[in-house]
Design a protein around this motif. Structure first.
Motif, mmCIF file in Angstrom:
data_model
loop_
_atom_site.group_PDB
_atom_site.id
_atom_site.type_symbol
_atom_site.label_atom_id
_atom_site.label_comp_id
_atom_site.label_asym_id
_atom_site.label_seq_id
_atom_site.Cartn_x
_atom_site.Cartn_y
_atom_site.Cartn_z
ATOM 1 N N ILE A 238 6.684 29.621 6.763
ATOM 2 C CA ILE A 238 6.835 28.184 7.010
ATOM 3 C C ILE A 238 8.025 27.940 7.934
ATOM 4 C CG2 ILE A 238 7.470 25.990 5.953
ATOM 5 C CD1 ILE A 238 5.789 26.766 3.560
ATOM 6 N N ALA A 239 9.116 28.659 7.679
ATOM 7 C CA ALA A 239 10.305 28.494 8.514
ATOM 8 C C ALA A 239 10.060 28.981 9.939
ATOM 9 C CB ALA A 239 11.485 29.240 7.894
ATOM 10 N N ARG A 240 9.265 30.058 10.085
ATOM 11 C CA ARG A 240 9.034 30.650 11.405
ATOM 12 C C ARG A 240 7.920 29.968 12.184
ATOM 13 N NH1 ARG A 240 12.140 33.944 14.201
ATOM 14 N NH2 ARG A 240 10.279 34.961 15.033
ATOM 15 N N ALA A 241 6.789 29.690 11.504
ATOM 16 C CA ALA A 241 5.608 29.228 12.226
ATOM 17 C C ALA A 241 5.079 27.882 11.771
ATOM 18 C CB ALA A 241 4.497 30.283 12.120
ATOM 19 N N GLY A 242 5.612 27.345 10.681
ATOM 20 C CA GLY A 242 5.159 26.046 10.204
ATOM 21 C C GLY A 242 4.111 26.148 9.120
ATOM 22 N N ALA A 243 4.066 25.135 8.271
ATOM 23 C CA ALA A 243 3.145 25.132 7.139
ATOM 24 C C ALA A 243 1.697 25.034 7.574
ATOM 25 C CB ALA A 243 3.483 23.982 6.192
ATOM 26 N N SER A 244 1.432 24.346 8.701
ATOM 27 C CA SER A 244 0.049 24.217 9.161
ATOM 28 C C SER A 244 -0.535 25.554 9.570
ATOM 29 C CB SER A 244 -0.030 23.227 10.327
ATOM 30 O OG SER A 244 0.776 23.667 11.407
ATOM 31 N N PHE A 245 0.322 26.508 9.947
ATOM 32 C CA PHE A 245 -0.150 27.861 10.248
ATOM 33 C C PHE A 245 -0.460 28.610 8.962
ATOM 34 C CE2 PHE A 245 1.101 32.381 10.678
ATOM 35 C CZ PHE A 245 0.144 32.802 11.596
ATOM 36 N N VAL A 246 0.414 28.472 7.959
ATOM 37 C CA VAL A 246 0.251 29.211 6.712
ATOM 38 C C VAL A 246 -0.954 28.728 5.919
ATOM 39 C CG1 VAL A 246 1.372 29.855 4.548
ATOM 40 C CG2 VAL A 246 2.723 29.628 6.619
ATOM 41 N N VAL A 247 -1.248 27.420 5.984
ATOM 42 C CA VAL A 247 -2.272 26.860 5.116
ATOM 43 C C VAL A 247 -3.650 27.451 5.392
ATOM 44 C CG1 VAL A 247 -2.963 24.894 6.545
ATOM 45 C CG2 VAL A 247 -3.013 24.696 4.063
ATOM 46 N N PHE A 248 -3.918 27.878 6.609
ATOM 47 C CA PHE A 248 -5.236 28.408 6.918
ATOM 48 C C PHE A 248 -5.427 29.824 6.390
ATOM 49 C CE2 PHE A 248 -5.073 24.800 9.692
ATOM 50 C CZ PHE A 248 -6.362 24.307 9.587
ATOM 51 N N ASN A 249 -4.368 30.365 5.750
ATOM 52 C CA ASN A 249 -4.515 31.600 5.007
ATOM 53 C C ASN A 249 -5.571 31.447 3.909
ATOM 54 O OD1 ASN A 249 -3.452 34.247 3.807
ATOM 55 N ND2 ASN A 249 -3.157 32.809 2.138
ATOM 56 N N ASN A 250 -5.744 30.198 3.428
ATOM 57 C CA ASN A 250 -6.748 29.938 2.397
ATOM 58 C C ASN A 250 -8.147 30.315 2.862
ATOM 59 O OD1 ASN A 250 -5.384 28.279 0.041
ATOM 60 N ND2 ASN A 250 -4.490 27.565 1.939
ATOM 61 N N TYR A 251 -8.398 30.218 4.157
ATOM 62 C CA TYR A 251 -9.710 30.577 4.682
ATOM 63 C C TYR A 251 -9.880 32.088 4.807
ATOM 64 C CZ TYR A 251 -10.341 25.684 5.870
ATOM 65 O OH TYR A 251 -10.466 24.321 5.811
ATOM 66 N N LEU A 252 -8.769 32.823 4.900
ATOM 67 C CA LEU A 252 -8.845 34.271 5.016
ATOM 68 C C LEU A 252 -9.145 34.944 3.684
ATOM 69 C CD1 LEU A 252 -5.831 35.078 7.369
ATOM 70 C CD2 LEU A 252 -8.245 35.350 7.900
ATOM 71 N N VAL A 253 -8.764 34.280 2.606
ATOM 72 C CA VAL A 253 -8.860 34.900 1.288
ATOM 73 C C VAL A 253 -10.270 35.388 0.950
ATOM 74 C CG1 VAL A 253 -8.634 34.468 -1.198
ATOM 75 C CG2 VAL A 253 -6.823 33.768 0.364
ATOM 76 N N PRO A 254 -11.343 34.576 1.145
ATOM 77 C CA PRO A 254 -12.686 35.093 0.830
ATOM 78 C C PRO A 254 -13.059 36.317 1.662
ATOM 79 C CG PRO A 254 -12.725 32.713 1.056
ATOM 80 C CD PRO A 254 -11.395 33.165 1.553
ATOM 81 N N ALA A 255 -12.680 36.310 2.948
ATOM 82 C CA ALA A 255 -12.988 37.452 3.802
ATOM 83 C C ALA A 255 -12.242 38.699 3.342
ATOM 84 C CB ALA A 255 -12.639 37.134 5.255
ATOM 85 N N VAL A 256 -10.987 38.529 2.968
ATOM 86 C CA VAL A 256 -10.202 39.652 2.463
ATOM 87 C C VAL A 256 -10.817 40.181 1.178
ATOM 88 C CG1 VAL A 256 -7.974 40.300 1.485
ATOM 89 C CG2 VAL A 256 -8.066 38.941 3.566
ATOM 90 N N GLY A 257 -11.364 39.292 0.367
ATOM 91 C CA GLY A 257 -12.028 39.722 -0.861
ATOM 92 C C GLY A 257 -13.187 40.670 -0.580
ATOM 93 N N VAL A 258 -13.911 40.419 0.512
ATOM 94 C CA VAL A 258 -15.012 41.312 0.899
ATOM 95 C C VAL A 258 -14.472 42.693 1.258
ATOM 96 C CG1 VAL A 258 -16.833 41.714 2.598
ATOM 97 C CG2 VAL A 258 -16.479 39.422 1.669
ATOM 98 N N MET A 259 -13.386 42.727 2.012
ATOM 99 C CA MET A 259 -12.807 44.014 2.408
ATOM 100 C C MET A 259 -12.272 44.778 1.197
ATOM 101 S SD MET A 259 -10.920 43.231 6.045
ATOM 102 C CE MET A 259 -10.114 41.702 5.550
ATOM 103 N N ILE A 260 -11.660 44.059 0.260
ATOM 104 C CA ILE A 260 -11.164 44.725 -0.946
ATOM 105 C C ILE A 260 -12.327 45.288 -1.755
ATOM 106 C CG2 ILE A 260 -10.013 44.332 -3.164
ATOM 107 C CD1 ILE A 260 -8.191 42.364 -1.771
#
Length: 320
Positions: A238-260
């Protein structure tokens, strides 16, 4: 705040890996212990991790009555209640479905922020990013999977309510924008652990539960990584790139679940999973674009760091 670079994207993927794995470890944990014990245990471990960070960084604690009340409500709505509800939901629903249901967090937060704040209206970039992220999730799970939302309604609603709690807590966390990040996070996790500990101890009586190594290790993992260290990574990003960048991590989670699933359970991902990941990454990139906006002034940086679409447990902190 700087434009995201290789380091920021690498940490974003690491954060997604931690959160994507958390649903699997919650599932393991609730097979051995009650949802209350799993939630309270991970919060207690995470609080110790954050206090260690706070000690190392010599972080100050929140100042002022409003800040302390805000940490209390962020602890309640952003940690203790949703952690319990997700654990409760996963006693019956799949870990993957729980991750999918949680993807409504950024959508809910952006929608709420548009109506309840004056400085966080929907922009073209955010709207397109949300649309692309949603499309990516739909491609990933397939429309036929979403038809399963009709069964086990109570447990699915528990996870959805948890997502709404996260969204509301992100807006409350705006009151912590001038407070120390690490110190505020440590206080939040401590409050959250104290909220659930009495219920876990006196209602479920964990000492009467059989000892389970996998269950105990899963709680330890959840506390150290997806809750404790992940919190620190969120604050840094958040300090480096902003919260709007971090929030879209929520969209990565399902994809990461497939890889796991592929690495741990030897589940071969479908071609649609790879396509979905590309669409989700495109959504993250588009969300960072500014369509028809003036260049960002130095005085605007603090406001951008306090973007209310802060994911899950974040506590926006000191202005630069």
């Amino acid at each position: 705040m700087t434009r995201p670079g290789i380091r920021e994207f690498a940490l974003l993927f690491l954060l997604a890996l931690m959160w994507g794995s958390s649903f699997t470890f919650i599932k393991i944990g609730v097979h051995a212990y009650s949802p209350l014990v799993v939630a309270a245990g991970r919060l207690a471990v995470a609080a110790l991790v954050l206090w260690a960070f706070a000690f190392i960084r010599k972080s100050d604690l929140p100042k002022g009555r409003r800040a302390w009340w805000s940490t209390f409500f962020v602890a309640l709505l952003g940690n203790s209640v949703p952690f319990f509800l997700i654990s409760y939901g996963e006693t019956e629903i799949d870990a993957g479905l729980a991750a999918i249901l949680m993807s409504v967090v950024p959508l809910t937060t952006v929608a709420l922020a548009h109506f309840v704040t004056n400085d966080e209206k929907l922009s073209t970039g955010k709207a397109l990013g949300v649309v692309l992220g949603t499309i990516g999730v739909i491609v990933l799970v397939g429309p036929e999977t979403l038809t399963g939302l009709g069964g086990q309604l109570v447990f699915q609603l528990a996870v959805l309510i948890a997502a709404v709690c996260y969204a509301i807590s992100s807006l409350v966390a705006r009151n912590l924008r001038d407070q120390p990040r690490v110190g505020s996070a440590a206080v939040i996790l401590t409050f959250a652990a104290l909220m659930l500990a009495p219920f876990a101890l006196f209602v479920d009586r964990p000492w009467n539960m059989g000892w389970d190594v996998e269950g105990a290790l899963s709680i330890l993992y959840l506390g150290i990584f997806p809750t404790g260290i992940a919190m620190f990574l969120i604050l840094y990003l958040i300090a480096r790139a902003g919260a709007s960048f971090v929030v879209f991590n929520n969209y990565l989670v399902p994809a990461v679940g497939v890889m796991i699933g592929f690495l741990v359970l030897h589940e071969v991902p479908k071609p649609t999973s790879v396509i979905a990941l590309g669409v989700i990454l495109a959504g993250i990139a588009v969300s960072q674009l500014r369509f028809g906006r003036k260049p960002v002034r130095a005085g605007d940086v603090a406001e951008m760091e306090c973007d209310p679409v802060t994911p899950i447990m974040t506590a926006p902190g000191t202005k630069k």
